[in-house]
Motif scaffolding. Structure first.
Motif, PDB file in Angstrom:
ATOM      1  N   ASN A 220      41.198  14.851  17.744  1.00 14.85           N
ATOM      2  CA  ASN A 220      39.745  14.954  17.580  1.00 14.85           C
ATOM      3  C   ASN A 220      39.387  14.950  16.090  1.00 14.85           C
ATOM      4  O   ASN A 220      40.205  15.300  15.235  1.00 14.85           O
ATOM      5  CB  ASN A 220      39.232  16.242  18.222  1.00 14.85           C
ATOM      6  N   ASP A 221      38.141  14.545  15.777  1.00 11.13           N
ATOM      7  CA  ASP A 221      37.683  14.488  14.389  1.00 11.13           C
ATOM      8  C   ASP A 221      37.017  15.800  13.986  1.00 11.13           C
ATOM      9  O   ASP A 221      36.255  16.389  14.766  1.00 11.13           O
ATOM     10  CB  ASP A 221      36.691  13.344  14.192  1.00 11.13           C
ATOM     11  N   VAL A 227      36.216  23.048  10.508  1.00  7.70           N
ATOM     12  CA  VAL A 227      37.495  23.761  10.543  1.00  7.70           C
ATOM     13  C   VAL A 227      37.312  25.194  10.063  1.00  7.70           C
ATOM     14  O   VAL A 227      37.847  26.143  10.650  1.00  7.70           O
ATOM     15  CB  VAL A 227      38.546  23.030   9.682  1.00  7.70           C
ATOM     16  N   GLN A 228      36.514  25.365   9.004  1.00  7.88           N
ATOM     17  CA  GLN A 228      36.287  26.714   8.483  1.00  7.88           C
ATOM     18  C   GLN A 228      35.496  27.571   9.469  1.00  7.88           C
ATOM     19  O   GLN A 228      35.758  28.771   9.618  1.00  7.88           O
ATOM     20  CB  GLN A 228      35.567  26.638   7.130  1.00  7.88           C
ATOM     21  N   LEU A 229      34.517  26.977  10.142  1.00  7.30           N
ATOM     22  CA  LEU A 229      33.788  27.707  11.182  1.00  7.30           C
ATOM     23  C   LEU A 229      34.731  28.154  12.285  1.00  7.30           C
ATOM     24  O   LEU A 229      34.641  29.289  12.776  1.00  7.30           O
ATOM     25  CB  LEU A 229      32.681  26.833  11.778  1.00  7.30           C
ATOM     26  N   PHE A 304      45.339  17.713   9.109  1.00  5.15           N
ATOM     27  CA  PHE A 304      44.109  16.936   9.290  1.00  5.15           C
ATOM     28  C   PHE A 304      44.179  15.722   8.368  1.00  5.15           C
ATOM     29  O   PHE A 304      44.298  15.868   7.150  1.00  5.15           O
ATOM     30  CB  PHE A 304      42.876  17.783   8.959  1.00  5.15           C
ATOM     31  N   ILE A 305      44.096  14.511   8.944  1.00  2.00           N
ATOM     32  CA  ILE A 305      44.333  13.282   8.192  1.00  2.00           C
ATOM     33  C   ILE A 305      43.142  12.335   8.332  1.00  2.00           C
ATOM     34  O   ILE A 305      42.528  12.240   9.387  1.00  2.00           O
ATOM     35  CB  ILE A 305      45.600  12.557   8.704  1.00  2.00           C
ATOM     36  N   PHE A 318      38.136  14.181   9.232  1.00  2.00           N
ATOM     37  CA  PHE A 318      39.585  14.157   9.364  1.00  2.00           C
ATOM     38  C   PHE A 318      39.952  14.154  10.847  1.00  2.00           C
ATOM     39  O   PHE A 318      39.233  14.711  11.666  1.00  2.00           O
ATOM     40  CB  PHE A 318      40.212  15.384   8.708  1.00  2.00           C
ATOM     41  N   THR A 319      41.079  13.553  11.170  1.00  2.00           N
ATOM     42  CA  THR A 319      41.600  13.591  12.530  1.00  2.00           C
ATOM     43  C   THR A 319      42.675  14.669  12.610  1.00  2.00           C
ATOM     44  O   THR A 319      43.598  14.692  11.791  1.00  2.00           O
ATOM     45  CB  THR A 319      42.206  12.239  12.934  1.00  2.00           C
ATOM     46  N   TYR A 320      42.541  15.561  13.580  1.00  3.81           N
ATOM     47  CA  TYR A 320      43.554  16.598  13.766  1.00  3.81           C
ATOM     48  C   TYR A 320      44.745  15.997  14.490  1.00  3.81           C
ATOM     49  O   TYR A 320      44.640  15.561  15.628  1.00  3.81           O
ATOM     50  CB  TYR A 320      42.969  17.759  14.573  1.00  3.81           C
ATOM     51  N   VAL A 321      45.891  15.953  13.801  1.00  2.50           N
ATOM     52  CA  VAL A 321      47.083  15.337  14.383  1.00  2.50           C
ATOM     53  C   VAL A 321      48.088  16.384  14.848  1.00  2.50           C
ATOM     54  O   VAL A 321      49.226  16.046  15.182  1.00  2.50           O
ATOM     55  CB  VAL A 321      47.738  14.345  13.395  1.00  2.50           C
TER      56      VAL A 321
END
Length: 363
Positions: A220-221, A227-229, A304-305, A318-321
């Motif tokens: 997911n993006d 991410v911080q939330l 995250f990429i 970013f995409t979570y891989v």
């Protein structure tokens, strides 16, 4: 007359024969590659086509983008600039394109709309559920928390309190003791708009996270602030590309840069996928001993990429891989980046084919 260098597209079985010479093909590919499909021209065209498709007498509601097939990406409408200004929300986009019969909201109402719209796609439902309760005239913190507790799977009070804190800091809500109110006037038109936005966000969240048990959705993006939330820290804390958790985990954001200008190659980190489940990552320069030790002793890394930082004027997420383990630290040989270390991150999940292509593993 058909020239010898024309190449058929293989549609003869359908009674169609189209021939394109090599020069025309190159021109078409070059046009597609350089055209900005995030421009207002294309966004407005997508919007008008969708409005016509669903035969809407007014602007399509947020929920129409969930309830209809072949919908445009609603988030793109919220990310583009019109006359040099970001839209921030669907309402901002509608106002920017001059949509007719659009209710004019005041500055305070727009502030609420912009903040809540900026949370999409939701990574937690708490913020929206709190505002939903306020629209239903429930203004007690204790009562609202109980309702949110009943709605959220694996409820965590830390997330609820964090949502309250940043809703208040954004002037979306006003907290007075045990009482909460929305930070703007609640006319009927505004309530309808906000209810539609909240329903869209919560419905989409419930669909996306229905079967998820982890903190993040694989493939997911995510933006930095999302991410911080999710981690319940300051969403504005996005100054660096590496963050450390409290239980030996590390959060790594990396761009596989392909657009570094000539003469600035030293700024291009040696970040790349070596294999579908192995990522090579170069940490920041002049890393201190304490931070380096955190990396070497970390239990796992959340990775995250993204391909590049921005595309057509839009900052890419970013995409979570997934999770991985940092291994094989070695010092970089880049003389312009002192005290920099390269790690191999062995991932728990192998990249799917489409991401292998996006991240340069396959052609």
């Amino acid at each position: 007359m058909v020239r010898d260098d024309f190449k058929p597209l293989g549609l003869e079985q359908f009674g169609v024969e189209i021939n394109i010479d090599s020069l025309s093909k190159d021109e078409i590919l070059n046009y597609v590659e350089n055209e900005n499909f995030y421009s207002l021209k294309y966004m407005k065209q997508d919007y008008n086509n969708f409005k016509k498709y669903i035969n809407s007498p007014t602007y399509p509601k947020h929920m129409d983008y969930l309830n209809s097939d072949s919908t445009p990406d609603l988030l793109k409408f919220m990310q583009i600039k019109i006359s040099g200004k970001k839209t921030y929300s669907y309402y901002g986009f509608l106002k920017g394109i001059g949509e007719e019969n659009l209710i004019e909201f005041n500055d305070e109402q727009e502030t609420v709309i912009n903040y809540l719209s900026g949370l999409l796609q939701l990574v937690r439902p708490h913020d929206y559920l709190i505002c939903k309760c306020l629209l239903e005239n429930d203004n007690s913190i204790h009562s609202i928390e109980e309702k949110v507790r009943n709605e959220v799977k694996n409820y965590n009070a830390v997330e609820f309190n964090h949502a309250i804190e940043y809703l208040q800091k954004s002037h979306t809500i006003i907290v007075d003791g045990d009482t909460i109110t929305l930070g703007c006037e609640l006319c009927n038109e505004f309530k309808r708009y906000l209810s539609d936005l909240i329903e869209y966000g919560v419905t989409k969240y419930n669909v996306d996270y229905a079967d998820n048990t982890g903190m993040f959705l694989l493939w997911n993006d995510y933006r930095y602030d999302q991410v911080q939330l999710r981690r319940c820290i300051n969403p504005g804390y996005t100054a660096v590309g590496t963050y450390y958790g409290t239980e030996g985990d590390v959060y790594i954001f990396a761009s596989i840069k392909k657009d570094v200008t000539e003469g600035m190659e030293h700024l291009n980190y040696k970040d790349k996928f070596l294999e579908p489940s192995v990522f090579q990552w170069e940490c920041k320069a002049n890393i201190g001993d304490g931070e380096l030790n955190k990396l070497k002793t970390s239990k796992y890394a959340h990775l995250f990429i993204r391909k590049v930082e921005s595309e057509n004027g839009i900052t890419l997420p970013f995409t979570y891989v997934g999770k991985g383990h940092l291994d094989n630290p070695r010092q970089s040989q880049n003389e312009e980046r002192k005290r920099t270390f390269i790690f191999d991150i062995h991932m728990e999940n192998e990249l799917p084919d489409y991401l292998q292509y996006d991240f340069g593993l396959t052609n």
